[in-house]
Scaffold this active site. Structure first.
Site: not given
Ligand code: AMP
Length: 214
Positions: A14, A89, A128, A161, A172
């Site tokens: 996204k 969400r 990531r 992160r 999540r």
């Protein structure tokens, strides 16, 4: 007018697609995740509250998130269109969004859902790295910086992160399946939803732009 929602599980791409779309469409990018991370960096009361949820992978409470978006959407730059990334969400967020956008005459025109297989989400999220200073995204295997641990763009430090680990990712994904997926039906019924395959990030951007009529 393009008033867009970008949806999809964590790691679907996204943020990456949002950055490319807003550059082409010249509309503001409203990422609730980025807004929370900014508040955390600044150490504001909102940041302290958000961190207690985000770091373990939980959603920030609806009232806090809705208030933040309402304030942002009413700013003058959103009159020419906007791209929401990571909001709504939950069903209460979608309902609140419907009311607030109607009130200000900026109703949603497109809902884009990016779907990516779970193994690919885990691979992307766990590898990531992001620049601490400018937020540019990297990956330990396929988007390496020129100098290890240093951002190519601004020289900032590359970090992981706190919520990009397998444990938080499972929380999540669970929140995504239980709370966010029902929104697909919500928007499909309104005739606003279009699904895309997010496996190839490079191929996806031109498809999205074509769909949006650009
Ligand atoms: P993201 O960068 O979109 O993956 O968001 C990172 C984290 O911020 C999420 O895992 C949530 O903890 C929080 N967050 C972002 N957007 C929302 C939202 N719309 N509602 C609740 N929490 C959110």
């Amino acid at each position: 007018m393009l008033n867009i929602i970008l949806m999809g599980p964590p790691g679907a791409g996204k943020g990456t697609q949002a950055k490319k779309l807003i550059a082409a469409l010249e509309i503001p990018h409203i990422s609730t995740g980025d807004m929370f991370r900014e508040a955390i960096k600044e150490g504001t009361p909102l940041g302290k509250l958000a961190a207690s949820y985000i770091n373990d992978g939980h959603l920030v409470p609806d009232d806090v998130t809705i208030g933040l978006v309402k304030e942002r959407l009413s700013k003058s730059d959103c009159a020419k269109g906007y791209l929401l990334d990571g909001f709504p969400r939950t069903i209460p967020q979608a309902e609140a969004l419907e009311v607030m956008t109607k009130e200000i005459g900026r109703e949603i025109t497109h809902v884009i859902d990016i779907e990516t297989p779970k193994e690919e989400l885990v691979r992307r999220i766990c590898g990531r790295r992001v620049c601490k200073k400018c937020g540019a995204p990297y990956h330990v295997i396929n988007i390496k910086p020129k100098v290890d641990g240093v951002c190519d763009i601004c020289g900032g430090e590359l970090v992981q992160r706190p919520d990009d680990n397998e444990e938080a990712l499972n929380v999540r994904l669970d929140a995504y399946h239980k709370q966010t997926k029902p929104l697909l039906d919500f928007y499909a019924k309104k005739g606003l939803l279009k699904e895309f395959d997010g496996t190839s990030s490079a191929e996806l951007t031109p498809k999205l732009l074509a769909y949006l009529g650009e």
